[in-house]
Design an enzyme around this catalytic site. Structure first.
Site, PDB file in Angstrom:
ATOM      1  N   ASN A   1       0.850  -1.184   0.000  1.00 50.64           N
ATOM      2  CA  ASN A   1       0.000   0.000   0.000  1.00 50.64           C
ATOM      3  C   ASN A   1       0.885   1.232   0.000  1.00 50.64           C
ATOM      4  O   ASN A   1       2.013   1.200   0.505  1.00 50.64           O
ATOM      5  CB  ASN A   1      -0.895   0.011   1.243  1.00 50.64           C
ATOM      6  CG  ASN A   1      -1.820   1.214   1.271  1.00 50.64           C
ATOM      7  OD1 ASN A   1      -2.429   1.549   0.247  1.00 50.64           O
ATOM      8  ND2 ASN A   1      -1.925   1.873   2.410  1.00 50.64           N
TER       9      ASN A   1
ATOM     10  N   SER B   1       4.753   6.925   2.137  1.00 53.58           N
ATOM     11  CA  SER B   1       5.398   5.672   2.522  1.00 53.58           C
ATOM     12  C   SER B   1       4.778   4.515   1.760  1.00 53.58           C
ATOM     13  O   SER B   1       3.557   4.484   1.569  1.00 53.58           O
ATOM     14  CB  SER B   1       5.224   5.401   4.025  1.00 53.58           C
ATOM     15  OG  SER B   1       5.645   6.495   4.813  1.00 53.58           O
TER      16      SER B   1
ATOM     17  N   HIS C   1       0.844   5.192   1.319  1.00 60.16           N
ATOM     18  CA  HIS C   1       0.117   6.020   2.287  1.00 60.16           C
ATOM     19  C   HIS C   1       0.733   7.418   2.305  1.00 60.16           C
ATOM     20  O   HIS C   1       1.966   7.554   2.325  1.00 60.16           O
ATOM     21  CB  HIS C   1       0.211   5.391   3.680  1.00 60.16           C
ATOM     22  CG  HIS C   1      -0.537   6.145   4.726  1.00 60.16           C
ATOM     23  ND1 HIS C   1      -1.912   6.160   4.782  1.00 60.16           N
ATOM     24  CD2 HIS C   1      -0.097   6.938   5.744  1.00 60.16           C
ATOM     25  CE1 HIS C   1      -2.295   6.903   5.805  1.00 60.16           C
ATOM     26  NE2 HIS C   1      -1.211   7.397   6.400  1.00 60.16           N
TER      27      HIS C   1
ATOM     28  N   ASP D   1      -2.486   0.671   8.064  1.00 62.81           N
ATOM     29  CA  ASP D   1      -1.233   1.386   7.803  1.00 62.81           C
ATOM     30  C   ASP D   1      -0.140   0.998   8.804  1.00 62.81           C
ATOM     31  O   ASP D   1       0.668   1.832   9.220  1.00 62.81           O
ATOM     32  CB  ASP D   1      -1.460   2.905   7.841  1.00 62.81           C
ATOM     33  CG  ASP D   1      -2.505   3.359   6.838  1.00 62.81           C
ATOM     34  OD1 ASP D   1      -2.544   2.791   5.736  1.00 62.81           O
ATOM     35  OD2 ASP D   1      -3.296   4.270   7.166  1.00 62.81           O
TER      36      ASP D   1
END
Length: 316
Positions: A108, A137, A110, A146
């Site tokens: 992912n 990030s 973020h 996260d």
């Protein structure tokens, strides 16, 4: 060498998805985008993917149980034969079961310098805190929001007078620069000798009284003052393979394994019928299975007293 197959999940404009898609067009890129899926049927990013000839799928999650919806998404990913999943502005908390199915295979991006500002409103929170830098990030997805290991970050200076919109615009540029190379490095590590030997060592050295030495020019694992139960092959004798050699019952098992998957299993030169080579450079290694192969190979050479004392089966 085949490229890693990546599915991208989006909920909106899909600018990070587009950055990945266009990066994948470069010949040296180690991944290709095989599916773009969304929980928002009208997400603008879907049109970009369609125009570029990438398969798309969308379905609204509204009114559906989270587990049931995630099971539908998972079915699409499996149908596309995806090796990895990249979240790119996917505004859904994933079910624990879905995350478990893609453990170590899902990234992912973020818009903060994690572990700062997990969740939403990241830019406003950074501005309100008086931070000198915001940023982005890329992290491995775990059940916590996260919360997974961070692979790469890019700091972005917060200027005097910055608003959420102006800061977000610059962070988005950084995201587009950061995500493609980070994903490329991540999907390539499965073929990296350093990464692969590290994973093998992790499993092998967890076995009772295991040690590591060099034998026949290869790293090998054995029982202290005892027999060897595994060898790590990195292009040994110029065979072009990165592989694990483990003990098996004999020629019949060796032949059956090779017949079942001749791309993965092979008869290692100079080792005879009591060993089999398992390719670790195909990009789709099942590490739980490798751990089990090492355990069985250890059992094949371990003294029964040691196996019994350690509370594991005493027969191969």
């Amino acid at each position: 060498m085949a490229k890693a197959r990546v599915a991208v999940l989006i909920s909106g404009a899909g600018t990070n998805m587009a950055a990945l898609l266009y990066a994948a067009k470069a010949e040296p890129c180690p991944f290709e985008i095989v599916l773009v899926a969304s929980n928002v049927p009208g997400a603008p990013g879907l049109a970009i993917a369609q125009a570029e000839g990438v398969a798309t799928w969308s379905l609204s999650h509204k009114g559906m149980n989270r587990d049931a919806f995630d099971a539908l998404v998972d079915a699409q990913l499996r149908g596309a034969k995806a090796d990895f999943v990249a979240l790119a502005g996917y505004m859904r908390i994933l079910s624990d079961d879905f995350v478990a199915r893609w453990t170590g295979k899902m990234l992912n991006i973020h818009p903060s310098l994690l572990p700062l500002y997990k969740g939403l409103d990241t830019h406003q929170r950074a501005i309100d805190a008086g931070d000198k830098f915001g940023g982005c990030s890329v992290h491995i997805v775990t059940p916590g929001v996260d919360d997974g290991p961070v692979l790469a970050q890019t700091p972005v200076a917060i200027l005097p007078g910055d608003t959420v919109e102006t800061l977000a615009a610059r962070v988005r540029i950084a995201e587009h620069q950061l995500y493609p190379p980070t994903l490329a490095a991540f999907v390539s590590r499965e073929r990296s000798p350093e990464y692969v030997i590290g994973r093998v060592r992790e499993f092998a050295m967890a076995l009772p009284e295991a040690d590591e030495v060099t034998s026949h020019g290869m790293p090998c694992f054995g029982i202290v003052k005892g027999k060897k139960f595994a060898y790590f092959n990195e292009h040994h004798h110029g065979d072009g393979k990165i592989a694990l050699l483990v003990k098996i019952s004999g020629a019949d098992e060796q032949a059956a394994l090779i017949e079942m998957d001749e791309d993965r299993y092979y008869r290692p030169a100079y080792f005879g019928d009591g060993w089999v080579g398992i390719r670790l450079d195909l990009g789709d290694t099942d590490w739980d299975a490798i751990g089990e192969w090492l355990r069985k190979s250890w059992l094949a050479v371990a003294p029964k007293k040691l196996a019994g004392l350690m509370g594991i089966a005493d027969e191969f």
